[in-house]
Scaffold this motif. Structure first.
Motif: not given
Length: 68
Positions: A15-16, A18-24, A27-29
């Motif tokens: 989860r962390e 996903a949030r860090a790598e895809f902030p923009g 939907a992917l996160a």
């Protein structure tokens, strides 16, 4: 086949990440966070050829460009 599940620590890390790598791309996160929470059921996996036919995509040939 199998059902891959993640431990609580792995879920938190996924989860962390996903949030860090895809902030923009929320939907992917969201999709990655959902996979972390629910795991992956490999029995429900589908073959690319089935997906291609279902989507109405043309058959792949040697002239078609490679895309990732």
């Amino acid at each position: 086949m199998a059902h891959l599940i993640f431990s609580e620590d792995e879920q938190r890390e996924l989860r962390e990440a996903a949030r860090a790598e895809f902030p923009g791309n929320p939907a992917l996160a969201y999709v990655l966070e959902n996979l972390a929470a629910e795991g992956i059921d490999l029995d429900r996996g589908r073959d690319w050829e089935d997906l291609r036919v279902e989507a109405g995509l043309p058959e792949r040939n040697a002239e078609a460009p490679e895309v990732a």
